[in-house]
Design an enzyme around this catalytic site. Structure first.
Site, PDB file in Angstrom:
ATOM      1  N   GLU A  41       0.933  -1.259  -0.086  1.00 24.02           N
ATOM      2  CA  GLU A  41       0.053  -0.161  -0.065  1.00 24.02           C
ATOM      3  C   GLU A  41       0.868   1.211  -0.057  1.00 24.02           C
ATOM      4  O   GLU A  41       1.671   1.206   0.715  1.00 24.02           O
ATOM      5  CB  GLU A  41      -0.986  -0.017   1.173  1.00 24.02           C
ATOM      6  CG  GLU A  41      -2.277   0.656   0.966  1.00 24.02           C
ATOM      7  CD  GLU A  41      -3.026   0.556   2.272  1.00 24.02           C
ATOM      8  OE1 GLU A  41      -3.869   1.746   2.361  1.00 24.02           O
ATOM      9  OE2 GLU A  41      -2.949  -0.319   3.077  1.00 24.02           O
ATOM     10  N   ASP A  70       9.331   5.404  -7.690  1.00 24.92           N
ATOM     11  CA  ASP A  70       8.052   5.803  -7.435  1.00 24.92           C
ATOM     12  C   ASP A  70       7.888   7.182  -8.334  1.00 24.92           C
ATOM     13  O   ASP A  70       8.985   7.799  -8.257  1.00 24.92           O
ATOM     14  CB  ASP A  70       7.852   6.047  -6.033  1.00 24.92           C
ATOM     15  CG  ASP A  70       6.136   6.196  -5.965  1.00 24.92           C
ATOM     16  OD1 ASP A  70       5.348   5.344  -6.262  1.00 24.92           O
ATOM     17  OD2 ASP A  70       5.766   7.583  -5.260  1.00 24.92           O
TER      18      ASP A  70
HETATM   19  O1  LIG Z   1       4.173   1.205  -7.911  1.00 20.70           O
HETATM   20  P1  LIG Z   1       4.858   0.292  -9.132  1.00 20.70           P
HETATM   21  O2  LIG Z   1       4.600  -1.160  -8.722  1.00 20.70           O
HETATM   22  O3  LIG Z   1       6.183   0.468  -9.458  1.00 20.70           O
HETATM   23  O4  LIG Z   1       3.716   0.540 -10.596  1.00 20.70           O
HETATM   24  P2  LIG Z   1       2.710   1.918 -10.471  1.00 20.70           P
HETATM   25  O5  LIG Z   1       2.197   1.956 -11.720  1.00 20.70           O
HETATM   26  O6  LIG Z   1       1.807   1.816  -9.248  1.00 20.70           O
HETATM   27  O7  LIG Z   1       3.754   3.189 -10.499  1.00 20.70           O
HETATM   28  P3  LIG Z   1       3.592   4.366  -9.282  1.00 20.70           P
HETATM   29  O8  LIG Z   1       2.933   3.944  -8.042  1.00 20.70           O
HETATM   30  O9  LIG Z   1       4.856   4.967  -9.322  1.00 20.70           O
HETATM   31  O10 LIG Z   1       2.796   5.187 -10.124  1.00 20.70           O
HETATM   32  C1  LIG Z   1       3.225   6.112 -11.290  1.00 20.70           C
HETATM   33  C2  LIG Z   1       2.485   6.356 -12.404  1.00 20.70           C
HETATM   34  O11 LIG Z   1       2.773   7.524 -12.889  1.00 20.70           O
HETATM   35  C3  LIG Z   1       2.717   7.394 -14.654  1.00 20.70           C
HETATM   36  N1  LIG Z   1       4.197   7.433 -14.936  1.00 20.70           N
HETATM   37  C4  LIG Z   1       5.329   7.383 -14.158  1.00 20.70           C
HETATM   38  N2  LIG Z   1       6.295   7.209 -15.032  1.00 20.70           N
HETATM   39  C5  LIG Z   1       5.679   7.503 -16.493  1.00 20.70           C
HETATM   40  C6  LIG Z   1       6.441   7.361 -17.653  1.00 20.70           C
HETATM   41  O12 LIG Z   1       7.667   7.245 -18.064  1.00 20.70           O
HETATM   42  N3  LIG Z   1       5.545   7.728 -18.681  1.00 20.70           N
HETATM   43  C7  LIG Z   1       4.206   7.518 -18.562  1.00 20.70           C
HETATM   44  N4  LIG Z   1       3.476   7.558 -17.326  1.00 20.70           N
HETATM   45  C8  LIG Z   1       4.328   7.558 -16.262  1.00 20.70           C
HETATM   46  C9  LIG Z   1       2.109   6.264 -14.562  1.00 20.70           C
HETATM   47  O13 LIG Z   1       0.631   6.573 -14.679  1.00 20.70           O
HETATM   48  C10 LIG Z   1       2.413   5.487 -13.381  1.00 20.70           C
HETATM   49  O14 LIG Z   1       1.243   4.200 -13.237  1.00 20.70           O
HETATM   50 MG   LIG Z   2       2.293   2.207  -7.649  1.00 22.32          MG
END
Ligand SMILES: O=P(O)(O)OP(=O)(O)OP(=O)(O)OC[C@H]1O[C@@H](n2cnc3c(O)ncnc32)[C@H](O)[C@@H]1O
Ligand SMILES: [Mg+2]
Length: 201
Positions: A41, A70
């Site tokens: 979480e 993140d």
């Molecule tokens: O936590 P993890 O398991 O790593 O996977 P997540 O997708 O939930 O990742 P985050 O909590 O860090 O949320 C980051 C969000 O920001 C966006 N994001 C981050 N980097 C990006 C990128 O290079 N290109 C496009 N969107 C991105 C994308 O929507 C991600 O889901």
């Molecule tokens: Mg995430």
């Protein structure tokens, strides 16, 4: 000596990009899925806190050093939102398409010159689950939010993220170019500099 890391992410796009950046450096990268690490979480109020939570859990379960990412999109006209809530912007069920639609809707009245935004990426490397001195780096990528999707590459908000220095959306960039320019690619360069000063093994 080969360095093996577990990537503490369930996001296929991040795993692809981090793998493409780290594998040529001789690192062996494993996904947290190989160790059945559960999604934690993300209760932190900062990218740093959330990345620490993810890295700690993956390292605890796998017994390996863990790298967590993140990241998120901060839009100026939305006072920095969705920020740490980028993955959850449109609620459940979680999907990039729904998040992108919500973003377009939130910016529907915002004119071209005021749609500036940046991606943030925080990377945290824990040498072990109780590592008291994590390696923490961060970087951003400046751009603007388009009024319609463009391109098929990348993931997440990339089809809506305009890259001014290239005149295309992030989803129109070849993967190698995105990795060179992006918040993630830049943060990873910082991480490698930190690792040079204090190697893993
Ligand atoms: O936590 P993890 O398991 O790593 O996977 P997540 O997708 O939930 O990742 P985050 O909590 O860090 O949320 C980051 C969000 O920001 C966006 N994001 C981050 N980097 C990006 C990128 O290079 N290109 C496009 N969107 C991105 C994308 O929507 C991600 O889901
Ligand atoms: Mg995430």
């Amino acid at each position: 000596m080969t360095t093996t890391l577990v990537l503490a992410s369930g996001n296929a796009g991040k795993l692809r990009e981090l793998g493409a950046l780290l594998t040529p450096l001789g690192m062996t990268v494993r996904s947290q899925a190989d160790f059945a690490v559960d999604e934690v979480e993300e209760t932190g109020l900062t990218f740093v806190e959330n990345a620490l939570l993810k890295a700690r859990e993956a390292s605890r379960v796998s017994g390996l050093p863990a790298l967590a990412d993140d990241s998120g999109l901060a839009v100026d006209a939305l006072q920095g939102r969705p920020g740490i809530y980028s993955a959850r912007f449109a609620g459940q069920p979680r999907s990039d398409a729904r998040n992108n639609a919500r973003l377009l809707e939130a910016l529907s009245d915002v004119p071209a010159g005021q749609r500036t935004a940046r991606y943030w990426c925080v990377l945290v490397l824990l040498r072990h689950a109780e590592d008291p001195v994590p390696l923490i780096v961060q970087a951003c990528w400046e751009g603007a939010i388009l009024t319609a999707s463009r391109g098929e590459g990348g993931f997440g908000y990339d089809p809506l993220f305009w890259v001014p220095e290239r005149g295309v959306s992030a989803a129109e960039l070849p993967a190698e170019d995105k990795n060179r320019l992006s918040h993630r690619g830049r943060a990873l360069n910082e991480l490698l500099a930190g690792l040079e000063a204090r190697p893993l093994s």
